[in-house]
Design a protein around this motif. Structure first.
Motif, mmCIF file in Angstrom:
data_model
loop_
_atom_site.group_PDB
_atom_site.id
_atom_site.type_symbol
_atom_site.label_atom_id
_atom_site.label_comp_id
_atom_site.label_asym_id
_atom_site.label_seq_id
_atom_site.Cartn_x
_atom_site.Cartn_y
_atom_site.Cartn_z
ATOM 1 N N ILE A 161 14.264 4.868 2.964
ATOM 2 C CA ILE A 161 14.786 5.120 1.624
ATOM 3 C C ILE A 161 15.323 6.551 1.527
ATOM 4 C CG2 ILE A 161 14.256 5.083 -0.850
ATOM 5 C CD1 ILE A 161 13.975 2.353 0.520
ATOM 6 N N ASN A 162 14.611 7.492 2.168
ATOM 7 C CA ASN A 162 15.023 8.893 2.179
ATOM 8 C C ASN A 162 14.994 9.392 3.620
ATOM 9 O OD1 ASN A 162 14.646 11.885 2.162
ATOM 10 N ND2 ASN A 162 14.706 11.632 -0.070
ATOM 11 N N LYS A 163 16.158 9.657 4.198
ATOM 12 C CA LYS A 163 16.261 10.002 5.616
ATOM 13 C C LYS A 163 15.542 11.305 5.959
ATOM 14 C CE LYS A 163 20.661 7.625 6.446
ATOM 15 N NZ LYS A 163 22.079 7.790 6.868
ATOM 16 N N PHE A 164 15.599 12.285 5.065
ATOM 17 C CA PHE A 164 14.987 13.584 5.344
ATOM 18 C C PHE A 164 13.470 13.460 5.471
ATOM 19 C CE2 PHE A 164 12.943 17.455 3.637
ATOM 20 C CZ PHE A 164 13.327 18.355 4.622
ATOM 21 N N PHE A 165 12.849 12.848 4.486
ATOM 22 C CA PHE A 165 11.393 12.711 4.524
ATOM 23 C C PHE A 165 10.949 11.748 5.631
ATOM 24 C CE2 PHE A 165 11.766 14.466 0.230
ATOM 25 C CZ PHE A 165 10.738 15.406 0.255
ATOM 26 N N TYR A 166 11.787 10.766 5.926
ATOM 27 C CA TYR A 166 11.459 9.841 7.015
ATOM 28 C C TYR A 166 11.437 10.579 8.357
ATOM 29 C CZ TYR A 166 11.730 5.854 10.210
ATOM 30 O OH TYR A 166 11.494 4.955 11.224
ATOM 31 N N ALA A 167 12.404 11.455 8.580
ATOM 32 C CA ALA A 167 12.461 12.222 9.830
ATOM 33 C C ALA A 167 11.227 13.110 9.970
ATOM 34 C CB ALA A 167 13.735 13.061 9.871
ATOM 35 N N LEU A 168 10.812 13.738 8.873
ATOM 36 C CA LEU A 168 9.602 14.570 8.897
ATOM 37 C C LEU A 168 8.370 13.723 9.205
ATOM 38 C CD1 LEU A 168 10.084 16.950 5.818
ATOM 39 C CD2 LEU A 168 10.334 17.518 8.243
ATOM 40 N N TYR A 169 8.325 12.531 8.610
ATOM 41 C CA TYR A 169 7.191 11.632 8.820
ATOM 42 C C TYR A 169 7.092 11.197 10.285
ATOM 43 C CZ TYR A 169 4.878 7.095 9.168
ATOM 44 O OH TYR A 169 4.102 6.054 9.578
ATOM 45 N N ILE A 170 8.198 10.792 10.883
ATOM 46 C CA ILE A 170 8.201 10.332 12.272
ATOM 47 C C ILE A 170 7.722 11.439 13.204
ATOM 48 C CG2 ILE A 170 9.687 9.631 14.198
ATOM 49 C CD1 ILE A 170 9.064 7.378 12.261
ATOM 50 N N TYR A 171 8.211 12.639 12.981
ATOM 51 C CA TYR A 171 7.795 13.772 13.816
ATOM 52 C C TYR A 171 6.295 14.027 13.658
ATOM 53 C CZ TYR A 171 7.247 18.552 15.493
ATOM 54 O OH TYR A 171 6.808 19.667 16.159
ATOM 55 N N GLY A 172 5.826 14.054 12.421
ATOM 56 C CA GLY A 172 4.415 14.331 12.158
ATOM 57 C C GLY A 172 3.500 13.221 12.629
ATOM 58 N N LEU A 220 0.850 -1.179 0.000
ATOM 59 C CA LEU A 220 0.000 0.000 0.000
ATOM 60 C C LEU A 220 0.890 1.234 0.000
ATOM 61 C CD1 LEU A 220 -2.601 -1.080 2.714
ATOM 62 C CD2 LEU A 220 -2.915 -1.125 0.233
ATOM 63 N N ALA A 221 0.467 2.269 -0.703
ATOM 64 C CA ALA A 221 1.273 3.496 -0.781
ATOM 65 C C ALA A 221 0.362 4.711 -0.664
ATOM 66 C CB ALA A 221 2.052 3.543 -2.089
ATOM 67 N N ARG A 222 0.862 5.709 0.050
ATOM 68 C CA ARG A 222 0.065 6.921 0.254
ATOM 69 C C ARG A 222 0.975 8.142 0.253
ATOM 70 N NH1 ARG A 222 -4.277 7.589 5.219
ATOM 71 N NH2 ARG A 222 -5.390 9.398 4.403
ATOM 72 N N LYS A 223 0.544 9.183 -0.453
ATOM 73 C CA LYS A 223 1.316 10.423 -0.496
ATOM 74 C C LYS A 223 1.231 11.121 0.855
ATOM 75 C CE LYS A 223 0.757 11.205 -5.462
ATOM 76 N NZ LYS A 223 0.184 12.081 -6.519
ATOM 77 N N ILE A 224 2.393 11.498 1.366
ATOM 78 C CA ILE A 224 2.465 12.134 2.680
ATOM 79 C C ILE A 224 2.878 13.596 2.572
ATOM 80 C CG2 ILE A 224 3.596 12.098 4.943
ATOM 81 C CD1 ILE A 224 1.728 9.771 4.564
ATOM 82 N N LEU A 225 3.972 13.849 1.848
ATOM 83 C CA LEU A 225 4.522 15.201 1.781
ATOM 84 C C LEU A 225 5.238 15.403 0.456
ATOM 85 C CD1 LEU A 225 5.020 17.836 3.431
ATOM 86 C CD2 LEU A 225 7.147 16.804 4.229
ATOM 87 N N LEU A 226 4.886 16.492 -0.251
ATOM 88 C CA LEU A 226 5.528 16.837 -1.527
ATOM 89 C C LEU A 226 5.541 15.648 -2.488
ATOM 90 C CD1 LEU A 226 8.546 18.944 -0.190
ATOM 91 C CD2 LEU A 226 6.363 19.779 -1.089
#
Length: 390
Positions: free
Chosen positions: A362-373, A59-65
């Motif tokens: 896969i992408n550390k920057f977006f992963y960090a934003l996701y965890i915080y959010g 399953l895949a879902r758009k989260i940010l940008l």
């Protein structure tokens, strides 16, 4: 070996026969999640004889940008002991997820970590799947921990189940604790009617689950969501959802000295909704998924009645396992949710501890934003539920 992308039709032909097959890894589940803006992909691995030996719904879902989280619910479906296959699958998934704008992959495999008895004690010191855990970590996965309690995992890490394989209902009933059998006998003496849920009484089911959610300070699912489960799994005869009603006229006639007599007398309905439950079936497993009850009617032990009826049905249909669903994994008497575990323990099964939840970044920057959010979202949701239900 060859990594492949499958069509929904191709996946549907193999989804129930793969290692770790579950209703959460089906095209039906993908269609249900589509209503919540989840895209679906089907992947697999073929061996040299062209046989599919590994597969997964992603399953895949758009989260940010436009970046996406990828999630394999209770997947992947493969033999985790086969390290060559596991390595090949993960290496190719990394490429696949990145190609489709994914920044992470989350998995929570249907793999047991350790064996426990009904009390939660480890019963086989030699058995554990730490090697599978280590292999996943070595492949780059971040483990969310061998956690206890109802935490922010997407699927529960602890469960409670009974083995009903090759057993009659009478044999299973005899194995229940004496307290459990007495609760069932008490419930069975009352004039209850079990009704399958349809368009007419889905409202009763929803009102019960909503009442239960308010009592436990969490949000209930929507009516449309429950309906999507019925519409999705009913054609496959893979779901049972029903409401337990008390026949008011029979009760008032036969139970004049009962403790609840005056309370029932006030009710306007001839059939009084008391409790409800939903079950979704896998090939060999009955899964207890959703339930609810009106607390003012706890005296009737209606929840025991529902479980008893469903266990009887499951033995007649020759299922192997009856899974009561999540528990906290905390077996201390004074723990917050001990009552949920104590209820299920009366059916004399065993505790199941799964290996847990893993994130492949896969992408550390977006992963960090996701965890915080995500943490902010879950904590605010709990707070809003408490405020709403005060």
């Amino acid at each position: 070996m060859k990594f492949i992308e499958l069509t929904a039709k191709e996946f549907s032909k193999i989804e129930n026969n793969m290692p770790g097959a579950t209703y959460l890894q089906t095209t039906t589940w993908a269609n249900i999640k589509k209503a919540n803006n989840w895209e679906s992909y089907y992947i697999g691995v073929k061996d040299d004889s062209d046989k599919i030996i590994a597969a997964s719904l992603l399953l895949a879902r758009k989260i940010l940008l436009n970046k996406k989280i990828f999630y394999s619910p209770r997947g992947l479906m493969l033999d985790y002991k086969n390290t060559e296959l596991l390595n090949f699958m993960i290496d190719n998934i990394k490429v696949f997820v990145k190609k489709h704008d994914g920044f992470m992959l989350k998995i929570d495999p249907l793999v047991e970590y350790r064996h426990h008895n009904s009390d939660g004690d480890i019963i086989d010191e030699e058995f554990n799947n730490i090697d599978i855990h280590n292999n996943l970590v070595n492949l780059g996965f971040k483990h969310k921990g061998f956690r206890v309690g109802y935490v922010n995992d997407l699927q529960y890490r602890w469960s409670y189940a009974i083995d009903i394989s090759n057993k009659t209902y009478d044999e299973v009933f005899a194995s229940f604790s004496s307290k459990g059998r007495n609760h069932i006998r008490k419930a069975c003496k009352y004039p209850f009617i079990v009704k399958d849920v349809n368009e007419e009484n889905l409202k009763d089911f929803k009102e019960i689950t909503e009442h239960t959610a308010e009592r436990h300070n969490h949000f209930d699912r929507t009516t449309d969501y429950y309906k999507s489960l019925i519409d999705g799994f009913s054609p496959e005869n893979r779901i049972r959802i029903f409401v337990l009603y008390l026949d008011k006229k029979k009760y008032l006639k036969d139970f004049t000295d009962d403790k609840m007599y005056e309370e029932i007398k006030k009710e306007e309905q001839d059939l009084i909704p008391i409790s409800c439950a939903m079950f979704i079936m896998d090939k060999d497993v009955v899964n207890y998924v959703y339930s609810g009850s009106y607390s003012k009617y706890n005296y009737f032990n209606a929840s025991y009645m529902i479980q008893n009826e469903m266990i009887k049905w499951a033995t007649e249909k020759h299922y192997k396992t009856y899974d009561f669903g999540g528990i906290s994994g905390n077996f201390e008497l004074d723990s917050q949710d001990y009552g949920v575990y104590a209820f299920k323990k009366n059916f004399n099964g065993r505790v199941i501890e799964y290996i847990g939840e893993y994130d492949l970044v896969i992408n550390k920057f977006f992963y960090a934003l996701y965890i915080y959010g995500y943490d902010l979202y879950r904590n605010s949701k709990k707070l809003l539920a408490k405020i709403k239900n005060k």
